[in-house]
Design an enzyme around this catalytic site. Sequence first.
Site, mmCIF file in Angstrom:
data_model
loop_
_atom_site.group_PDB
_atom_site.id
_atom_site.type_symbol
_atom_site.label_atom_id
_atom_site.label_comp_id
_atom_site.label_asym_id
_atom_site.label_seq_id
_atom_site.Cartn_x
_atom_site.Cartn_y
_atom_site.Cartn_z
ATOM 1 N N LYS A 35 1.472 10.576 -21.308
ATOM 2 C CA LYS A 35 2.655 10.149 -22.051
ATOM 3 C C LYS A 35 2.726 10.877 -23.402
ATOM 4 O O LYS A 35 3.771 11.386 -23.793
ATOM 5 C CB LYS A 35 2.568 8.632 -22.266
ATOM 6 C CG LYS A 35 3.868 7.973 -22.608
ATOM 7 C CD LYS A 35 3.676 6.448 -22.642
ATOM 8 C CE LYS A 35 4.999 5.737 -22.632
ATOM 9 N NZ LYS A 35 4.864 4.290 -22.610
ATOM 10 N N LEU A 153 14.785 -6.650 -29.906
ATOM 11 C CA LEU A 153 15.680 -5.664 -29.282
ATOM 12 C C LEU A 153 15.839 -5.935 -27.786
ATOM 13 O O LEU A 153 14.975 -6.549 -27.158
ATOM 14 C CB LEU A 153 15.165 -4.241 -29.514
ATOM 15 C CG LEU A 153 13.767 -3.835 -29.006
ATOM 16 C CD1 LEU A 153 13.711 -3.624 -27.520
ATOM 17 C CD2 LEU A 153 13.316 -2.581 -29.721
ATOM 18 N N CYS A 263 10.263 -9.291 -20.066
ATOM 19 C CA CYS A 263 10.119 -10.296 -21.126
ATOM 20 C C CYS A 263 10.391 -11.739 -20.674
ATOM 21 O O CYS A 263 9.468 -12.555 -20.673
ATOM 22 C CB CYS A 263 11.026 -9.933 -22.300
ATOM 23 S SG CYS A 263 10.492 -8.412 -23.091
ATOM 24 N N LYS A 266 7.897 -13.568 -18.108
ATOM 25 C CA LYS A 266 6.526 -13.807 -18.594
ATOM 26 C C LYS A 266 6.531 -14.692 -19.842
ATOM 27 O O LYS A 266 5.631 -15.503 -20.037
ATOM 28 C CB LYS A 266 5.788 -12.491 -18.847
ATOM 29 C CG LYS A 266 6.122 -11.803 -20.154
ATOM 30 C CD LYS A 266 5.164 -10.670 -20.463
ATOM 31 C CE LYS A 266 5.599 -9.838 -21.659
ATOM 32 N NZ LYS A 266 5.755 -10.519 -22.934
HETATM 33 N N1 LIG Z 1 10.587 -4.385 -23.610
HETATM 34 C C1 LIG Z 1 11.324 -5.168 -24.369
HETATM 35 O O1 LIG Z 1 12.546 -5.228 -24.267
HETATM 36 C C2 LIG Z 1 10.659 -6.039 -25.410
HETATM 37 C C3 LIG Z 1 11.457 -6.658 -26.380
HETATM 38 C C4 LIG Z 1 10.828 -7.442 -27.349
HETATM 39 C C5 LIG Z 1 9.454 -7.635 -27.314
HETATM 40 N N2 LIG Z 1 8.705 -7.049 -26.325
HETATM 41 C C6 LIG Z 1 7.262 -7.252 -26.365
HETATM 42 O O2 LIG Z 1 6.685 -6.104 -26.975
HETATM 43 C C7 LIG Z 1 5.410 -5.781 -26.367
HETATM 44 C C8 LIG Z 1 5.437 -4.368 -25.818
HETATM 45 O O3 LIG Z 1 6.423 -4.313 -24.815
HETATM 46 P P1 LIG Z 1 6.937 -2.926 -24.190
HETATM 47 O O4 LIG Z 1 8.017 -3.260 -23.248
HETATM 48 O O5 LIG Z 1 7.181 -1.954 -25.274
HETATM 49 O O6 LIG Z 1 5.611 -2.500 -23.395
HETATM 50 P P2 LIG Z 1 5.355 -1.178 -22.565
HETATM 51 O O7 LIG Z 1 4.500 -1.562 -21.435
HETATM 52 O O8 LIG Z 1 6.637 -0.464 -22.314
HETATM 53 O O9 LIG Z 1 4.515 -0.248 -23.586
HETATM 54 C C9 LIG Z 1 3.237 -0.521 -24.017
HETATM 55 C C10 LIG Z 1 2.564 0.785 -24.448
HETATM 56 O O10 LIG Z 1 1.283 0.496 -24.982
HETATM 57 C C11 LIG Z 1 0.383 1.521 -24.583
HETATM 58 N N3 LIG Z 1 -1.001 1.057 -24.720
HETATM 59 C C12 LIG Z 1 -1.703 0.182 -23.939
HETATM 60 N N4 LIG Z 1 -2.947 0.017 -24.442
HETATM 61 C C13 LIG Z 1 -3.039 0.793 -25.551
HETATM 62 C C14 LIG Z 1 -4.062 1.041 -26.494
HETATM 63 N N5 LIG Z 1 -5.243 0.466 -26.411
HETATM 64 N N6 LIG Z 1 -3.809 1.906 -27.494
HETATM 65 C C15 LIG Z 1 -2.620 2.519 -27.609
HETATM 66 N N7 LIG Z 1 -1.598 2.311 -26.745
HETATM 67 C C16 LIG Z 1 -1.801 1.459 -25.731
HETATM 68 C C17 LIG Z 1 0.807 1.803 -23.163
HETATM 69 O O11 LIG Z 1 0.321 3.060 -22.731
HETATM 70 C C18 LIG Z 1 2.337 1.767 -23.299
HETATM 71 O O12 LIG Z 1 2.838 3.036 -23.648
HETATM 72 C C19 LIG Z 1 5.200 -6.885 -25.326
HETATM 73 O O13 LIG Z 1 4.478 -7.934 -25.906
HETATM 74 C C20 LIG Z 1 6.608 -7.352 -25.004
HETATM 75 O O14 LIG Z 1 6.630 -8.676 -24.528
HETATM 76 C C21 LIG Z 1 9.282 -6.255 -25.397
#
Ligand SMILES: NC(=O)c1ccc[n+]([C@@H]2O[C@H](COP(=O)([O-])OP(=O)(O)OC[C@H]3O[C@@H](n4cnc5c(N)ncnc54)[C@H](O)[C@@H]3O)[C@@H](O)[C@H]2O)c1
Length: 441
Positions: A35, A153, A263, A266
Amino acid sequence: MNVTIIGTGYVGLVTGACFAEKGNKVLCVDIDEQKVKKMEQKIVPFYEPGLEELFIENIDKKRLLFTTSLEEGIKHSNIIFLCLPTPENEDGSADLSYIINLVKNLSKKITGYTIIINKSTVPVGTATKVKQILLDENISEDNFDVVSNPEFLKQGHAVVDFLESERVVIGTQSSKVIELLKELYLPFVKDEKDILIMDEFSSELTKYAANSFLATKITFMNEISNYCEKIGANIDHIREGIGMDSRIGNKFLYPGIGYGGSCFPKDVKALIRSGEEAGFNFNIIKAVDDINQNQKTVLVDKVLQHFNEDIADKKIALWGLSFKPETDDTREAPSHYIIEKLISLGVKNIVGFDPQAIQKTKSRFGDKIVYSSSKYEALNDADALLICTEWTDFKDINLNEIKKRMKQAILFDGRNLYDINKIKSEGDITYYPMGKNPINR
Ligand SMILES: NC(=O)c1ccc[n+]([C@@H]2O[C@H](COP(=O)([O-])OP(=O)(O)OC[C@H]3O[C@@H](n4cnc5c(N)ncnc54)[C@H](O)[C@@H]3O)[C@@H](O)[C@H]2O)c1
């Protein structure tokens, strides 16, 4: 300001690109080497409208940088945003291992004062847990702050949601951190009053309350819609009738085939579990979770009923595989539940089309289904069309093309995309909308 973002998913990368857009120098750390390589080559790793422009522009201006090294992230800034996954554990609780492990790792590497700002969705008490990890590593209380800063968002609209935030929630008691985060976030809100400062517990709970409330609103309308179908009422009239009441509001009142995504499902489950752990019973939210599970496959029930349970030899086309439009994300997508159920019922000929989510569907279902490169091609010789996602492209249809290609035009519209009178006037189309009487030819 220099800012470090850890995790470059939908939240982290959008946050990073938007901070960079306002002149901050942002270093994004991700554990996924492929990535990071892609991003360094200016390839956005997922589909999100408006992100690519910001992303490329800010890479070119050297304000958006990427690395796999946590050490580099720590060196770059003492303002560290965690945007890590918090998936569902088997018991429904939030899996905090990504956060806990990262903080343990980080706590061994930080040298000076560090602010850890958590943007992931986490249960009440997580900021306290994170603080304890740092204290256990003998880091003095004066040398860190842990802040809750949940993200609101919406995927598919994330860039605009961030650039024009309706509100920013910050959970901290530290006046130093409040001033700093206000400075960082002011360019994203209309008014300073839109930045809400509260304690960490309330901030963490605000995110779950928001998502659970929205899930409840969707589910409530789905129940009313299902009841409309039983008694012959029309959900559109009811939506208008209640939506004009300003106490209710007219958004999020559309019936459909259940909420999905990474989201709501879960987060609803995690709130139920958090409640149980505190000896509290979230009756409404439990019902929402149950009802939504059934709602995801109501289209299959309609298909079974229409064909008198005899569907194994039917060719079934699906339009829309992502959990909602304008994203390639298929996590908990109703379409995937539908495909799963159709396969379990012995349907061998399933064809799917989506403007963005074919790749992610392929990685789950492989050759168990067929993938089409156009919405009309998917309909060739199909016995039924199931509309699962409300992509704009599906709203604009040529009914003659549908009639020409399908064995017989039978549409199960899970998103109420079409004007029922127009469909009626076309003749030769059987149409099952949500919460309204079907047209059965
Ligand atoms: N997707 C949404 O619309 C949204 C909106 C609000 C809040 N959230 C919350 O935000 C959080 C992230 O969601 P997302 O959808 O962006 O997740 P995602 O799965 O799209 O991205 C997570 C990223 O973290 C990286 N990662 C994992 N372990 C890591 C580490 N040790 N060091 C560095 N990078 C690491 C992964 O490779 C991935 O790129 C979650 O808690 C989710 O519930 C998501």
